[in-house]
Design an enzyme around this catalytic site. Structure first.
Site, short mmCIF file in Angstrom:
data_model
loop_
_atom_site.label_atom_id
_atom_site.label_comp_id
_atom_site.label_asym_id
_atom_site.label_seq_id
_atom_site.Cartn_x
_atom_site.Cartn_y
_atom_site.Cartn_z
N ARG A 199 0.84 -1.22 0.00
CA ARG A 199 0.00 0.00 0.00
C ARG A 199 0.87 1.26 0.00
NH1 ARG A 199 -2.08 2.44 4.29
NH2 ARG A 199 -2.21 0.61 5.60
N TYR A 226 -16.02 14.78 -16.71
CA TYR A 226 -16.51 13.41 -16.57
C TYR A 226 -17.59 13.35 -15.48
CZ TYR A 226 -16.49 8.47 -15.36
OH TYR A 226 -16.87 7.18 -15.06
N ASP A 282 -7.45 17.24 -16.20
CA ASP A 282 -7.66 15.83 -16.50
C ASP A 282 -7.32 15.66 -17.98
OD1 ASP A 282 -8.67 13.34 -17.23
OD2 ASP A 282 -10.27 13.41 -15.74
N LYS A 284 -7.83 4.19 -19.58
CA LYS A 284 -8.17 4.51 -20.96
C LYS A 284 -6.96 4.31 -21.88
CE LYS A 284 -12.19 5.40 -19.19
NZ LYS A 284 -12.03 5.72 -17.82
N1 PLP Z 1 -11.58 11.17 -16.06
C1 PLP Z 1 -12.13 10.92 -17.26
C2 PLP Z 1 -12.01 11.95 -18.34
C3 PLP Z 1 -12.81 9.72 -17.51
O1 PLP Z 1 -13.35 9.50 -18.73
C4 PLP Z 1 -12.92 8.76 -16.46
C5 PLP Z 1 -13.62 7.49 -16.68
O2 PLP Z 1 -14.31 7.31 -17.67
C6 PLP Z 1 -12.35 9.07 -15.22
C7 PLP Z 1 -11.68 10.27 -15.05
C8 PLP Z 1 -12.44 8.10 -14.08
O3 PLP Z 1 -11.56 7.03 -14.29
P1 PLP Z 1 -11.78 5.54 -13.73
O4 PLP Z 1 -13.01 4.99 -14.36
O5 PLP Z 1 -10.51 4.86 -14.12
O6 PLP Z 1 -11.95 5.65 -12.25
#
Ligand code: PLP
Length: 397
Positions: free
Chosen positions: A62, A115, A187, A212
């Site tokens: 961890r 998101y 992001d 992704k």
């Molecule tokens: N940020 C974006 C732009 C996303 O598209 C996503 C998930 O689709 C996330 C954050 C969250 O990621 P995770 O699903 O790996 O927790």
């Protein structure tokens, strides 16, 4: 690969060699999966020194693990960042980013095009814990400037945003936030480090859903935050204390995926540009949003800020019924959430990733009932277009 060494190599070399030297124990060329909870100490003196962080080395997964460290070094080398912390998911990264930099009673400015789960995190649990959040249209730097207050700690934006591909002018936002002593985080999941490097435009922190494009194969979850080491210290502390740790096996999958990131993203860019242009010419498609099309309202900004325009497209059918019919008619494209996979994925944001938003929040975020989101994969582009073409033809019949 150190921060200095990384700057000497090209992007593909950094993707392949960053963080990955042959293993010291056995010379393994592929980084081993250190599938262990804890690490043995040679003696009590070493246990004391490592527990007190007076000696480098591992204690407990961890807190750190060699497979995870390798991934952190690779992602930092790719992003041109001083440091990186990886997480079990992108939402783990978003949570630790906010909890590490902001406290109860403090204020955060967030883009209203972001998101759905990030919006949900900030509007729900974080506000219950005392964080104050203002959502703004971050395409307009003046809106961000107006929202910043004395107690603002962080501006959080996404560019291009999920799912409507709105862009944020990094240099403008960084400048106005820094003038008021506020940090800015981006992001960068949609674009990846291959298409844009926000840190080079004055942004303080970059976060990812590594699930992704970094993974690229749709077989693991993961997250990351990158930036200056001093900013990442508290973010790592939150990660360790809430236990948002990535597993060593998933770190291995992400290491494998990240090696081909530049190669894959180049092809995603090319396929998406062709699919977007084709969709734009189709009579049943009302609107196509893709930063690489001259019709994108921020195409000029995309050209200055991005090196490539990514694999994500939003397009709109006349209404919800038509969008559903199209999603049911595709054969090669897969109806699924997530993105950045080798396979082309199609989703309905209003029913899937952004269903938790109220109708008015969705309207403000530009998400219409007839909108489809396409994560263009690495198949032969003619096959992707042929599939969309046969699906649209069923609707014309
Ligand atoms: N940020 C974006 C732009 C996303 O598209 C996503 C998930 O689709 C996330 C954050 C969250 O990621 P995770 O699903 O790996 O927790």
């Amino acid at each position: 690969m150190s921060h200095d060494a990384a700057s000497r190599y090209g992007e593909s070399t950094r993707a392949i060699h960053g963080g990955q030297e042959p293993d010291a124990a056995a010379g393994a060329v592929a980084t081993p999966i250190y599938q262990t909870a804890s690490f043995a100490y040679a003696n009590v003196e070493q246990a004391i020194a490592r527990s007190a962080h007076l000696e480098e080395g591992y204690n407990y997964t961890r807190l750190g693990n060699p497979t995870i460290t390798a991934l952190e070094e690779k992602l930092a080398a790719l992003e041109g960042a001083e440091a990186c912390v990886v997480f079990g998911t992108g939402m783990g990264a978003a949570s630790a980013l906010v909890m590490g930099l902001c406290g109860a009673g403090e204020h955060l400015v967030c883009a209203n095009s972001i998101y759905g789960a990030t919006q949900g995190l900030l509007a729900g649990p974080m506000q219950r814990w005392g964080l104050q959040v203002t959502f703004v249209d971050a395409r307009e730097p003046s809106q961000v400037a107006r929202a910043i207050r004395e107690d603002t700690r962080l501006v959080l934006v996404e560019s291009p945003s999920n799912p409507v591909l709105r862009l944020v002018d990094f240099e403008a936002i960084a400048q106005l936030a820094h003038d008021r002593g506020v940090l800015v985080a981006v992001d960068n999941t949609f674009a990846t480090s291959v298409n844009q490097r926000p840190l080079q435009h004055g942004i303080d922190l970059v976060m990812y859903s590594a699930t992704k494009y970094i993974s690229g194969h749709g077989d693991t979850l993961g997250g990351a935050v990158l930036g200056r080491a001093e900013l990442l210290r508290e973010i790592r502390t939150v990660e360790v204390l809430v236990g948002a740790t990535l597993s060593p096996f998933n770190a291995f999958l992400l290491l494998r995926g990240a090696q081909t990131l530049p190669l894959r993203v180049e092809r995603h860019n090319r396929n998406a540009q062709a699919v977007a242009a084709w969709l734009e010419d189709h009579p049943l498609v009302q609107r196509v949003t893709y930063p690489g099309l001259p019709s994108h309202p921020q195409h000029a900004l995309a050209r200055t800020q991005m090196r490539g325009f990514g694999g994500m497209i939003a397009f709109e059918m006349a209404d919800d019924t038509q969008a559903r019919a199209l999603a049911n008619a595709v054969r090669l494209c897969t109806l699924a959430v997530s993105l950045g996979d080798v396979k082309t994925l199609l989703s309905l944001p209003a029913h899937m990733s952004h269903r938790f938003l109220s109708p008015s929040e969705r309207r403000e975020a530009g998400i219409t009932p007839g909108m489809l989101r396409l994560s263009v994969g690495l198949e032969d582009v003619d096959d992707i277009i042929a599939d969309l073409s046969q699906a649209l033809a069923q609707m014309e019949a």
